[in-house]
Design a protein around this motif. Sequence first.
Motif, PDB file in Angstrom:
ATOM      1  N   SER A   1       0.852  -1.191   0.000  1.00 47.40           N
ATOM      2  CA  SER A   1       0.000   0.000   0.000  1.00 47.40           C
ATOM      3  C   SER A   1       0.884   1.237   0.000  1.00 47.40           C
ATOM      4  CB  SER A   1      -0.893   0.001   1.240  1.00 47.40           C
ATOM      5  OG  SER A   1      -1.417   1.290   1.476  1.00 47.40           O
TER       6      SER A   1
ATOM      7  N   ALA B   1      -0.108   4.448   0.340  1.00 51.90           N
ATOM      8  CA  ALA B   1      -0.517   5.395   1.378  1.00 51.90           C
ATOM      9  C   ALA B   1       0.030   4.986   2.738  1.00 51.90           C
ATOM     10  CB  ALA B   1      -2.038   5.494   1.418  1.00 51.90           C
ATOM     11  N   LEU B   2      -0.068   3.681   3.021  1.00 54.57           N
ATOM     12  CA  LEU B   2       0.419   3.189   4.303  1.00 54.57           C
ATOM     13  C   LEU B   2       1.927   3.396   4.405  1.00 54.57           C
ATOM     14  CD1 LEU B   2      -1.266   1.620   6.541  1.00 54.57           C
ATOM     15  CD2 LEU B   2       0.169  -0.301   5.935  1.00 54.57           C
TER      16      LEU B   2
ATOM     17  N   TYR C   1       4.798  -4.361   4.610  1.00 53.60           N
ATOM     18  CA  TYR C   1       3.341  -4.437   4.687  1.00 53.60           C
ATOM     19  C   TYR C   1       2.879  -5.164   3.439  1.00 53.60           C
ATOM     20  CZ  TYR C   1      -1.575  -3.538   4.335  1.00 53.60           C
ATOM     21  OH  TYR C   1      -2.927  -3.727   4.198  1.00 53.60           O
TER      22      TYR C   1
ATOM     23  N   GLU D   1      -0.438  -7.491   1.548  1.00 55.98           N
ATOM     24  CA  GLU D   1      -1.799  -8.043   1.581  1.00 55.98           C
ATOM     25  C   GLU D   1      -1.804  -9.430   0.954  1.00 55.98           C
ATOM     26  OE1 GLU D   1      -4.188  -4.952  -0.208  1.00 55.98           O
ATOM     27  OE2 GLU D   1      -3.546  -3.552   1.350  1.00 55.98           O
TER      28      GLU D   1
ATOM     29  N   GLY E   1     -10.949  -8.015   7.272  1.00 56.11           N
ATOM     30  CA  GLY E   1      -9.747  -7.486   6.641  1.00 56.11           C
ATOM     31  C   GLY E   1      -9.578  -8.020   5.223  1.00 56.11           C
TER      32      GLY E   1
ATOM     33  N   ALA F   1     -11.833  -6.307   2.817  1.00 59.27           N
ATOM     34  CA  ALA F   1     -11.318  -4.965   2.529  1.00 59.27           C
ATOM     35  C   ALA F   1     -10.123  -5.041   1.580  1.00 59.27           C
ATOM     36  CB  ALA F   1     -10.926  -4.277   3.830  1.00 59.27           C
ATOM     37  N   ALA F   2      -9.269  -6.051   1.758  1.00 59.22           N
ATOM     38  CA  ALA F   2      -8.088  -6.193   0.908  1.00 59.22           C
ATOM     39  C   ALA F   2      -8.518  -6.479  -0.530  1.00 59.22           C
ATOM     40  CB  ALA F   2      -7.199  -7.322   1.425  1.00 59.22           C
TER      41      ALA F   2
ATOM     42  N   HIS G   1      -9.459  -3.342  -2.021  1.00 57.72           N
ATOM     43  CA  HIS G   1      -8.358  -2.364  -2.078  1.00 57.72           C
ATOM     44  C   HIS G   1      -7.427  -2.602  -3.262  1.00 57.72           C
ATOM     45  CE1 HIS G   1      -4.360  -0.762  -0.234  1.00 57.72           C
ATOM     46  NE2 HIS G   1      -4.984   0.225  -0.824  1.00 57.72           N
TER      47      HIS G   1
ATOM     48  N   ASN H   1      -8.902   7.203   4.162  1.00 59.86           N
ATOM     49  CA  ASN H   1      -8.380   7.636   2.857  1.00 59.86           C
ATOM     50  C   ASN H   1      -7.125   6.843   2.473  1.00 59.86           C
ATOM     51  OD1 ASN H   1      -6.747   8.852   4.743  1.00 59.86           O
ATOM     52  ND2 ASN H   1      -6.490  10.753   3.614  1.00 59.86           N
ATOM     53  N   GLY H   2      -6.896   5.740   3.206  1.00 60.77           N
ATOM     54  CA  GLY H   2      -5.786   4.850   2.873  1.00 60.77           C
ATOM     55  C   GLY H   2      -6.279   3.415   2.946  1.00 60.77           C
ATOM     56  N   GLY H   3      -6.266   2.710   1.811  1.00 63.00           N
ATOM     57  CA  GLY H   3      -6.810   1.353   1.762  1.00 63.00           C
ATOM     58  C   GLY H   3      -6.141   0.425   2.763  1.00 63.00           C
ATOM     59  N   GLY H   4      -4.817   0.447   2.800  1.00 59.01           N
ATOM     60  CA  GLY H   4      -4.077  -0.438   3.693  1.00 59.01           C
ATOM     61  C   GLY H   4      -4.409  -0.173   5.154  1.00 59.01           C
ATOM     62  N   TYR H   5      -4.579   1.098   5.481  1.00 62.54           N
ATOM     63  CA  TYR H   5      -4.913   1.466   6.862  1.00 62.54           C
ATOM     64  C   TYR H   5      -6.308   0.945   7.221  1.00 62.54           C
ATOM     65  CZ  TYR H   5      -3.026   4.378  10.659  1.00 62.54           C
ATOM     66  OH  TYR H   5      -2.451   4.826  11.821  1.00 62.54           O
ATOM     67  N   GLY H   6      -7.217   1.023   6.262  1.00 62.03           N
ATOM     68  CA  GLY H   6      -8.568   0.494   6.471  1.00 62.03           C
ATOM     69  C   GLY H   6      -8.543  -1.003   6.721  1.00 62.03           C
ATOM     70  N   ILE H   7      -7.710  -1.718   5.965  1.00 64.33           N
ATOM     71  CA  ILE H   7      -7.605  -3.174   6.123  1.00 64.33           C
ATOM     72  C   ILE H   7      -7.055  -3.509   7.507  1.00 64.33           C
ATOM     73  CG2 ILE H   7      -6.355  -5.224   5.308  1.00 64.33           C
ATOM     74  CD1 ILE H   7      -6.380  -3.827   2.503  1.00 64.33           C
TER      75      ILE H   7
ATOM     76  N   PRO I   1     -14.525  -1.340   5.389  1.00 61.69           N
ATOM     77  CA  PRO I   1     -14.126   0.064   5.401  1.00 61.69           C
ATOM     78  C   PRO I   1     -14.528   0.805   4.120  1.00 61.69           C
ATOM     79  CG  PRO I   1     -12.249  -1.373   5.902  1.00 61.69           C
ATOM     80  CD  PRO I   1     -13.367  -2.241   5.532  1.00 61.69           C
TER      81      PRO I   1
ATOM     82  N   ASP J   1     -13.345   3.367   1.630  1.00 58.65           N
ATOM     83  CA  ASP J   1     -12.063   3.972   1.244  1.00 58.65           C
ATOM     84  C   ASP J   1     -12.324   5.195   0.364  1.00 58.65           C
ATOM     85  OD1 ASP J   1      -9.524   4.631   0.469  1.00 58.65           O
ATOM     86  OD2 ASP J   1      -9.015   2.678  -0.398  1.00 58.65           O
TER      87      ASP J   1
END
Lengths: 444, 444
Positions: A160, A162-163, A211, A213, A243, A246-247, A250, B303-309, B346, B348
């Motif tokens: 990710s 953003a992460l 990190y 997924e 999770g 969501a993945a 994502h 606003n961050g997919g990985g953070y949501g997961i 989540p 996103d």
Amino acid sequence: MLDKFFNPKKVVVVGASRFPGKIGNVIFRNLLDKKFSEFCVNPKAKSIYGKKCYSNVLQVKGKIDLAVIATPAKTVPGILDECGQKGIKNVVIISAGFKEVGNLKLMRELEKVIDKYKLRVIGPNCLGVFDSYSDVDTMFMLKQRLHRPKKGDISLVSQSGALGAMILDLASKKHLGFSKFVSYGNAIDVNETDILEYLGKDKKTKVICMYIEQIKDGQRFVRVAKKIKKPIIVLKGGMTSAGRAAAKSHTGSLAGSGEIYLGALRQAGCIQVKSIEEMFIMAEAFEKIKNLPKGNKIQVITNGGGYGINAADLLEKAGLRLVQPSKRCVKQLNKKFPAIVSVNNPMDLLGDSTNERYDLAIKACAKDKNNDLILVLILTQVPLINERLANKICADAKKKPLIAVVTGTGLADKISKKLKEKGIPCYEQINDAVTAIKGLVFRK
Amino acid sequence: MLDKFFNPKKVVVVGASRFPGKIGNVIFRNLLDKKFSEFCVNPKAKSIYGKKCYSNVLQVKGKIDLAVIATPAKTVPGILDECGQKGIKNVVIISAGFKEVGNLKLMRELEKVIDKYKLRVIGPNCLGVFDSYSDVDTMFMLKQRLHRPKKGDISLVSQSGALGAMILDLASKKHLGFSKFVSYGNAIDVNETDILEYLGKDKKTKVICMYIEQIKDGQRFVRVAKKIKKPIIVLKGGMTSAGRAAAKSHTGSLAGSGEIYLGALRQAGCIQVKSIEEMFIMAEAFEKIKNLPKGNKIQVITNGGGYGINAADLLEKAGLRLVQPSKRCVKQLNKKFPAIVSVNNPMDLLGDSTNERYDLAIKACAKDKNNDLILVLILTQVPLINERLANKICADAKKKPLIAVVTGTGLADKISKKLKEKGIPCYEQINDAVTAIKGLVFRK
């Protein structure tokens, strides 16, 4: 061959822009005035920031090591082909609009070009690469929003973007040093295992954080990870059904069963964490501690009884052991301590403890075979300790792994800053220290 | 009758000292120039800080509500008797050197005097009392070492003085407001349950935090706690064998079996935490959230997919549920969002999210029956959000409990400060927010 992503001599940005705020502008500006030379391609501009602008990569003279593409998705296959013609072997594709929006046709076109020229490509749909030593930085986030971390020994691979960006930004806030960062997005070519393998051999990387997924080729990942002696700290996204759902939405990742991943990562010798915070805590501990603990016996030294009890509870729950100090250690300290201080584990130096009492205690425990690591707790509300305590601890910490917890305002910040500067992991809360110790003791 | 400890009109310090750094000096100085009048007793001094010094409490004219004794242990029974003669009913004994050093004879002497005059005594061997509203402050820690927290709704009872002092100091660093603090030491008279009962009725206390190693009368504790509607957050020291051994040497407490305490505290409706950090996180959440969640369904907005997961993983592991938004909510948002944003849980909002997109999402989710609490994650590395986002969130947060996670440098600090000022619990890391939500949802 991945090394050119991190150590290029000549870099070209395709889709460089004159307009501040545009992705192609941020990327090009971040690459200006570095150790390498940089070129820009944009058929609509004559020059950007004083640099001559080319209408395509073929026009740039000389050998180019790395191309960064930030143009609309549909133009990317053509540009990638030109990179191939030009003999550029390493390409970062920042552009989005491929697999993540279901555009598989465009992905296949890219794959064909990659095969044709045997390119190594990071992306598309990614932030690309950051290297604090070579100054390569393809991230399109403004520096005032995403502060870049200082030079250091930790490298990060993140599926990710953003992460990953958030982790770098936080690292700068927490004064943690980073070496390399790779956001590989759709992973059309270079994937998590390729980067892991590279970082395993990279001399400027001491700790690897990931990190992920989805792992594309689990068996290869395990094979590669097993060979790496450095700590590999993994946060796996999509370990639960919520999770995983969501993945899937994502990155289109089939995150797979949590248990299968758990087993594979354990087999691979990775240290699994549940949160970004745990990742930071462990990365800091592994970065700083030079002599890793040889066993699970922890000696606690404190100046607050209640805090010592809380530490004992948390350590035992984490599978760590508190063994009483050896007779020799007890005898030695009893001679020097006032009668009211009892030499136990936790060893409570009491509220009237001085720098000297801490010094004596740490020196004796560092020689004691009944522990593998010393956890020093310091409450700074009491009057008789001061900033110089940090110097004493640093001098004593060379013989045994030592972790500190310093809790309070003012003085606590001063002591903690000094300890960190001298390479001693230091936390504000006991539970964070216990997380770090768990990582250090139960590594591979 | 405990109220006079917190709201006295006249206070006398026995053992007040002229010499800076001495315990009796710190205590007396901290009590000067407050809303109550203060007197000092010290047979060797004529005056301290311009206040006339008496040779014993009997010489002080008028009715005294509270005496604070900070003299050598052996002198305390005599002084306590004089307090009784003078008609002082509330006494804090700071002095150490009683049960904790095995001096049971001296303890029995105190008990006799207490019985004789029907006194209420806090201590001995304690820090005593702190009240941010009335300014009573018997702690002998200097203010530059132990910053006092601002006024607020959280009260703290601690068997360990040092741990309690550290919590107050940290609270000031974290800008958490506290109402009352009691360190009761050897608990010769007033014990944890007495104070709990008082705080249960205290109008200036909304959240009760406790650190206990031993509960004297478990059945009464359960009875009293059950009646209290306020959240009672308990850190129990000595839950493991290592912790129990440490507790025994700390306060002579027989910390008892961890499981028995676990059961009793659960029966009493207390929220059990494992660390000081967890205590802070939950106390802040309970202090700020006015409308507690009615169930365990959490809507994540990010606003961050990985953070949501990662949030989804941590929430599910904590026994919380992520239910998809209702059809109505999805329909409403689909009309307003760009096609690339999918209305899920989540949810996103993507890296190019604006303040407005967050605003729309929160407004719609606040009306949606498919969730009981909204967890808003904000990564501040992206360009299109700014400080004004905080105002929008505050305006939207009135209909549903809302918790925020804001992660990054600079902008993150600004947004987070604003949210906290407006009463929205805000954390830097998801795992802390999940800890808070767990507390809120699984309370009593």
